[in-house]
Structure formats: C-alpha cells, structure tokens
Design a protein around this motif. Structure first.
Motif, PDB file in Angstrom:
ATOM      1  N   ARG A   1       0.902  -1.193   0.032  1.00  0.00           N
ATOM      2  CA  ARG A   1      -0.074  -0.157  -0.127  1.00  0.00           C
ATOM      3  C   ARG A   1       0.735   1.226  -0.010  1.00  0.00           C
ATOM      4  N   GLN A   2       1.924   1.332   0.581  1.00  0.00           N
ATOM      5  CA  GLN A   2       2.769   2.357   0.857  1.00  0.00           C
ATOM      6  C   GLN A   2       3.382   2.597  -0.590  1.00  0.00           C
ATOM      7  N   LYS A   3       3.912   1.468  -1.215  1.00  0.00           N
ATOM      8  CA  LYS A   3       4.654   1.681  -2.541  1.00  0.00           C
ATOM      9  C   LYS A   3       3.816   1.775  -3.620  1.00  0.00           C
ATOM     10  N   LEU A   4       2.736   1.409  -3.683  1.00  0.00           N
ATOM     11  CA  LEU A   4       1.728   1.208  -4.762  1.00  0.00           C
ATOM     12  C   LEU A   4       0.330   1.479  -4.116  1.00  0.00           C
ATOM     13  N   PRO A   5       0.061   2.884  -3.873  1.00  0.00           N
ATOM     14  CA  PRO A   5      -1.252   3.137  -3.129  1.00  0.00           C
ATOM     15  C   PRO A   5      -2.461   2.812  -4.086  1.00  0.00           C
ATOM     16  N   ALA A   6      -2.217   2.998  -5.404  1.00  0.00           N
ATOM     17  CA  ALA A   6      -3.363   2.762  -6.173  1.00  0.00           C
ATOM     18  C   ALA A   6      -3.691   1.239  -6.841  1.00  0.00           C
ATOM     19  N   MET A   7      -2.576   0.505  -6.457  1.00  0.00           N
ATOM     20  CA  MET A   7      -2.699  -0.833  -6.880  1.00  0.00           C
ATOM     21  C   MET A   7      -3.879  -1.926  -6.131  1.00  0.00           C
ATOM     22  N   PRO A   8      -4.838  -2.270  -6.891  1.00  0.00           N
ATOM     23  CA  PRO A   8      -5.625  -3.416  -6.330  1.00  0.00           C
ATOM     24  C   PRO A   8      -5.139  -4.464  -5.812  1.00  0.00           C
ATOM     25  N   LEU A   9      -5.146  -4.987  -4.166  1.00  0.00           N
ATOM     26  CA  LEU A   9      -4.782  -6.031  -3.509  1.00  0.00           C
ATOM     27  C   LEU A   9      -6.115  -6.621  -3.253  1.00  0.00           C
ATOM     28  N   VAL A  10      -5.494  -8.387  -3.588  1.00  0.00           N
ATOM     29  CA  VAL A  10      -6.739  -9.262  -3.372  1.00  0.00           C
ATOM     30  C   VAL A  10      -6.217 -10.123  -2.206  1.00  0.00           C
ATOM     31  N   ALA A  11      -6.985 -10.669  -1.359  1.00  0.00           N
ATOM     32  CA  ALA A  11      -6.600 -11.744  -0.396  1.00  0.00           C
ATOM     33  C   ALA A  11      -7.524 -12.735  -0.797  1.00  0.00           C
ATOM     34  N   VAL A  12      -6.877 -13.924  -0.870  1.00  0.00           N
ATOM     35  CA  VAL A  12      -7.565 -15.134  -1.268  1.00  0.00           C
ATOM     36  C   VAL A  12      -7.087 -16.090  -0.168  1.00  0.00           C
ATOM     37  N   PHE A  13      -8.093 -16.227   0.705  1.00  0.00           N
ATOM     38  CA  PHE A  13      -8.117 -16.844   2.110  1.00  0.00           C
ATOM     39  C   PHE A  13      -7.789 -18.391   1.964  1.00  0.00           C
TER      40      PHE A  13
ATOM     41  N   GLU B   1      -0.135 -20.785  -6.225  1.00  0.00           N
ATOM     42  CA  GLU B   1      -0.144 -19.287  -6.881  1.00  0.00           C
ATOM     43  C   GLU B   1      -0.962 -19.280  -8.084  1.00  0.00           C
ATOM     44  N   LEU B   2      -1.460 -20.427  -8.931  1.00  0.00           N
ATOM     45  CA  LEU B   2      -2.328 -20.309  -9.888  1.00  0.00           C
ATOM     46  C   LEU B   2      -3.598 -20.210  -9.242  1.00  0.00           C
ATOM     47  N   ILE B   3      -4.030 -20.901  -8.345  1.00  0.00           N
ATOM     48  CA  ILE B   3      -5.551 -20.509  -7.851  1.00  0.00           C
ATOM     49  C   ILE B   3      -5.416 -19.296  -7.239  1.00  0.00           C
ATOM     50  N   VAL B   4      -4.581 -18.615  -6.690  1.00  0.00           N
ATOM     51  CA  VAL B   4      -4.589 -17.164  -6.099  1.00  0.00           C
ATOM     52  C   VAL B   4      -4.742 -16.377  -7.365  1.00  0.00           C
ATOM     53  N   ALA B   5      -3.915 -16.407  -8.346  1.00  0.00           N
ATOM     54  CA  ALA B   5      -3.798 -15.807  -9.443  1.00  0.00           C
ATOM     55  C   ALA B   5      -5.577 -15.715 -10.240  1.00  0.00           C
ATOM     56  N   ARG B   6      -5.791 -16.981 -10.336  1.00  0.00           N
ATOM     57  CA  ARG B   6      -7.147 -16.961 -11.012  1.00  0.00           C
ATOM     58  C   ARG B   6      -8.362 -15.982  -9.998  1.00  0.00           C
ATOM     59  N   GLU B   7      -8.377 -16.120  -8.715  1.00  0.00           N
ATOM     60  CA  GLU B   7      -9.332 -15.327  -8.111  1.00  0.00           C
ATOM     61  C   GLU B   7      -8.910 -13.995  -8.201  1.00  0.00           C
ATOM     62  N   THR B   8      -7.586 -13.455  -8.233  1.00  0.00           N
ATOM     63  CA  THR B   8      -7.209 -12.258  -8.325  1.00  0.00           C
ATOM     64  C   THR B   8      -7.637 -11.602  -9.697  1.00  0.00           C
ATOM     65  N   TYR B   9      -7.558 -12.308 -10.610  1.00  0.00           N
ATOM     66  CA  TYR B   9      -7.850 -11.854 -11.907  1.00  0.00           C
ATOM     67  C   TYR B   9      -9.372 -11.810 -11.990  1.00  0.00           C
ATOM     68  N   ARG B  10     -10.180 -12.702 -11.564  1.00  0.00           N
ATOM     69  CA  ARG B  10     -11.606 -12.712 -11.588  1.00  0.00           C
ATOM     70  C   ARG B  10     -12.126 -11.377 -10.889  1.00  0.00           C
ATOM     71  N   ILE B  11     -11.551 -11.142  -9.731  1.00  0.00           N
ATOM     72  CA  ILE B  11     -11.998  -9.940  -8.985  1.00  0.00           C
ATOM     73  C   ILE B  11     -11.780  -8.659  -9.524  1.00  0.00           C
ATOM     74  N   VAL B  12     -10.374  -8.576 -10.070  1.00  0.00           N
ATOM     75  CA  VAL B  12     -10.091  -7.292 -10.696  1.00  0.00           C
ATOM     76  C   VAL B  12     -10.723  -7.000 -12.043  1.00  0.00           C
ATOM     77  N   LYS B  13     -10.884  -8.072 -12.798  1.00  0.00           N
ATOM     78  CA  LYS B  13     -11.548  -7.968 -14.255  1.00  0.00           C
ATOM     79  C   LYS B  13     -13.129  -7.496 -14.023  1.00  0.00           C
ATOM     80  N   ALA B  14     -13.751  -7.874 -12.704  1.00  0.00           N
ATOM     81  CA  ALA B  14     -15.107  -7.509 -12.241  1.00  0.00           C
ATOM     82  C   ALA B  14     -15.110  -5.915 -12.184  1.00  0.00           C
ATOM     83  N   MET B  15     -13.888  -5.425 -11.753  1.00  0.00           N
ATOM     84  CA  MET B  15     -13.933  -3.954 -11.475  1.00  0.00           C
ATOM     85  C   MET B  15     -13.864  -3.114 -12.494  1.00  0.00           C
ATOM     86  N   LEU B  16     -13.437  -3.785 -13.715  1.00  0.00           N
ATOM     87  CA  LEU B  16     -13.239  -2.971 -14.929  1.00  0.00           C
ATOM     88  C   LEU B  16     -14.590  -2.636 -15.500  1.00  0.00           C
TER      89      LEU B  16
END
Length: 468
Positions: free
Chosen positions: A155-167, A453-468
């Motif tokens: 957040r400090q380094k990339l304040p505008a970057m979407p961060l996704v938590a895949v629990f 990592e692939l599972i996390v990537a898929r969910e991150t991509y899904r969530i960020v794509k929905a924001m567009l």
C-alpha cells in the motif's frame, strides 16, 4: 502472486488469463541486512509479458525455465531488509525494480492469506479486511502478521494497486455442519465463530481440479492403447456415486474410474505434506472435511508445530514447569511437531538420514505416518469410500519412501503402489502430475505438483476484471 512467511517473501508474476508464469523469485532471511534474493525472469518481449500485454511464450505451473525457448534472466543477490515494516518494504522495492528493469508491469497483487475468520472468500483488501486479519493474528501468529506487514508495504509503495486476499479457509467454507463443529457450547460457534476452518485451501483446491484432469488423460491414453474392452469404461460412466468400487479389483486397464461423466463423483483424499501439513476429503470437487481446525496449529504433526493436542496438557505443563500460557503456546508453535519428538530437526530429510542411529528420529517419522494413515482412513469412512489419494507439497511430491510406507499400510482400501512409478515421481527429477498406483489398484494414487499460486492468480484476475 505473493506467498509471505515470517522471514521469507516469495512471488510469481503471471500473465492472465493465459496463466503463464513470466517471473518468480524468493527472498530468504527477511529482516536481516543480507537477505538472499533469487529471481528468474523472462524479459518483456522475449516470450514474456510486459506492460499488461500478452507475449508468445512463458510457462505455467510455476516454472519459468521449463521447456521455453525464451531468454531467462537469473539473478542471485543479497539485499538489506533490516529496515522498518519487517523488511517487506525493502523486498517489494527491490522486486519492483528488478521487474521494471526487465520491462514488466502489473495490474494487481494477490495474497495467499491464511486466516480471516468468517471472512472466508477472496476479497479486495481494505481497512476492514486488514482489521479482521488483525483479530485472528493471535490464532495464526506465524502467518497473519507477516501478511499484514507485506500488505502495508504494498500500500505504501503502490497506493493505487488493487490488492486481493485469497484466504486459505475459502475452499473449506462449504463443509457440512458436522465437519465444522466442535463439541463446545453452540453459542461459541454462533457468536464467536469457533469452528473448524481448515487451511491449505489453495493447494487442496488445485488438487481437486488437477486429479480429474490427470485421470481423464489416463483414460484417453488407455483408449489409444486399446485397453477399453467389453465396454468397461461405459459401465463405469453409468454408475452413479461410484457404486461397486470393489468390482474394480479385477479390471485390467484401470477400468471405469475416469469414465464417470465429468469426473464429478470423484472422492479424493488430498494429502498436502510439507513443513506444514493437512489432509482434505473432497467429494464432487468440494471440501467435505479437513484435518486442520480453528487454527493452523491443529491436525497433523508439522515441522515444529504440535498438531492435535488435548487442551488440558497446556494447564498441566503450566503447573509443572511454571511457564505462563504464552510461553507454552510458543513451545507448541515453535519447538514441537517433528522437531519436538525427534529433538534433532523438523525436516523429514534430516530425520530419514538420522533414523538408523537416532530412535527418536525414527519415532517422529513413524508418528507422522501413523497420523496421515489415520486421517486417510477416517476420511474414506466419511465419504463412504475413496477413488483417489493425492500427494502434494514438499514432502508429498518428493519423498518416495514415505509415500511407499504410507501406501503399504493402506491395502485395506485396495491401494497398490507401482514401485517403479513411485520412484520416478520426484520433484528433483522434474515432477509432472502422475499416477503412481498399479493398474490393479482399486484406488488411484497420484502425485500432484503443487500450484497454489495459480489458484490465487485466477481469483485475483476474476475480482479485478469485475472492477473494470
């Protein structure tokens, strides 16, 4: 995608939706003035992906170097991570500089987060999510604080970057109520969320998807070899609920299993065995039970964590030793497990090397095998049978002997191991997903290369794509 430890920072850069890994790296001894950093990067334009666009190469399954003609840059260096933020700000700054110098940019960061309590689905990280993770830091002290420190650094380094938590708990959220509950006042479950959450969810989810694909490929291979005789595959496809499992014993050519329509009826026991271990019962692609519970401390014995323990042991040891509650918890989290039993190491490789001379090393290994077998048997009973047993994780993928010893004592389930296939399935030899059971085995035994990592990537991509 990031994987954060108390003294480690690992990442992969993936091009989505192509699911191609174009860079990966790891920093060990985070917090020290000379943390070891190693990177593998495919430069943008050399088959990698830069500036958000897809290239022509890259590779999947977490391996930058596997079967690619693209130029790979290998970087091996040390960085000073002794500053503020637990050292993660220095890690992230260094990683960004290396990736940008290779022409890469990225649009989101995914985290393989561990415990958010009832927050058990992939979400965008905001203050409320981080507050929830703070609430459970005492339950997952080796996991939540490092992830929170890394999130603050991003957040400090990339304040505008979407961060996704895949629990990690996400895959287990739909377990049936009997598998979730503890025998404590029901109010604790309703009011405080005291229940079995389960962990290693990304790993177990990947296994739930990889095993059907592997068995389907085997089915097609057997077809080509002409082993689909007497309509055996069709018979299997028409059987609902895997009826007549025992009939498979006499069938040549691995009859019927992969013929189930869509493999939807598969009952899989996923064994994620490593420094941290858990077992998951999977039916119809859904987790129905798992060995870990309210915290990552529970279930199987781990490298230095105790696993299952009668809670009154804590009170007894406090009375006998004079240690306070936090001191006992620290011993259970840092000096127990395989390390505690052996007195030598929590690393299975060290225990295997020492077992002939050190009885406690042999006892630690025997205890681990006993507990794994016990959970496999219990989960087979919970699902009224098992169709496939999968090994994954550092130990599951690499330890040929432990797999052999485990399977030897699962003959009551109809498990038969192919010794040659088992011996050849090892990460150090370039592991690919493979079947290691004999053709006559009533249960498929497989080794799956972990790809959380692939599972996390898929969910991150899904969530960020929905924001567009």
């Amino acid at each position: 995608m990031t994987n954060i430890g108390s003294t480690s920072f690992k990442f992969q850069l993936l091009a989505m939706p192509e699911e191609k890994v174009v860079a990966k790296g790891a920093v060990e001894r985070v917090g020290s003035s000379s943390a070891a950093a190693r990177y593998q990067i495919i430069p943008a334009g050399d088959g990698g992906v830069g500036n958000g666009g897809a290239g022509n190469g890259g590779v999947g399954n977490g391996d930058v170097t596997a079967q690619t003609a693209a130029k790979v840059i290998n970087i091996d260096t040390s960085i000073d991570t002794s500053g503020t933020g637990g050292g993660y700000l220095a890690c992230i700054s260094h990683m960004l500089g290396v990736l940008q110098s290779a022409g890469h940019s990225f649009q989101a960061v995914g985290f393989k987060t561990v415990h958010g309590g009832t927050l058990d689905e992939p979400v965008l990280v905001d203050d409320s999510v981080m507050s929830k993770m703070e609430d459970y830091s005492g339950v997952a002290p080796a996991h939540n604080p490092p992830y929170l420190a890394a999130m603050r650094a991003f957040r400090q380094k990339l304040p505008a970057m979407p961060l996704v938590a895949v629990f990690e708990t996400w895959f287990h959220r739909d377990m049936p109520l009997p598998a979730k509950l503890y025998a404590v006042p029901y109010e604790w479950y309703e009011k405080y969320g005291v229940r079995r959450y389960g962990f290693h969810g990304a790993s177990h989810r990947y296994v739930s998807q990889a095993v059907p694909r592997l068995l389907e490929r085997e089915r097609e291979r057997q077809k080509v070899k002409g082993l689909e005789k007497d309509q055996r595959w069709e018979e299997g496809a028409g059987r609902a609920g895997r009826a007549g499992l025992a009939d498979r014993a006499g069938r040549a050519g691995r009859a019927g299993l992969a013929g189930l329509a869509g493999m939807a009826s598969l009952r899989i026991i996923s064994c994620h065995l490593g420094g941290s271990s858990s077992i998951c019962a999977i039916r119809n692609g859904v987790s129905v039970d798992t060995s870990m519970g309210f915290s990552p401390q529970s279930g199987l014995p781990m490298s230095n964590r105790c696993g299952e323990l009668d809670p009154y042991v804590i009170r007894y040891i406090m009375q006998k030793t004079g240690m306070d509650f936090e001191q006992v918890l620290q011993v259970l989290a840092e000096k127990s497990g395989l390390l505690g039993i052996s007195g030598i190491s929590g690393d299975v490789r060290d225990l295997l090397a020492a077992r002939d001379k050190e009885p406690r090393a042999a006892a630690a290994l025997d205890f681990l095998l006993y507990e794994v077998r016990k959970y496999i048997g219990a989960f087979a009973a919970a699902m009224n049978g098992v169709d496939a047993i999968a090994f994954t994780g550092g130990i599951g993928e690499n330890d040929v002997e432990l797999r052999r010893r485990l399977c030897k004592d699962l003959s009551f389930l109809g498990v038969e191991l192919d010794e040659e296939k088992n011996a050849s399935a090892c990460g150090s030899r370039g592991l690919v997903d493979t079947i290691i059971s004999a053709p006559t085995s009533q249960v498929d035994v497989v080794v799956i290369k972990a790809n959380e990592e692939l599972i996390v990537a898929r969910e991150t991509y899904r969530i960020v794509k929905a924001m567009l």
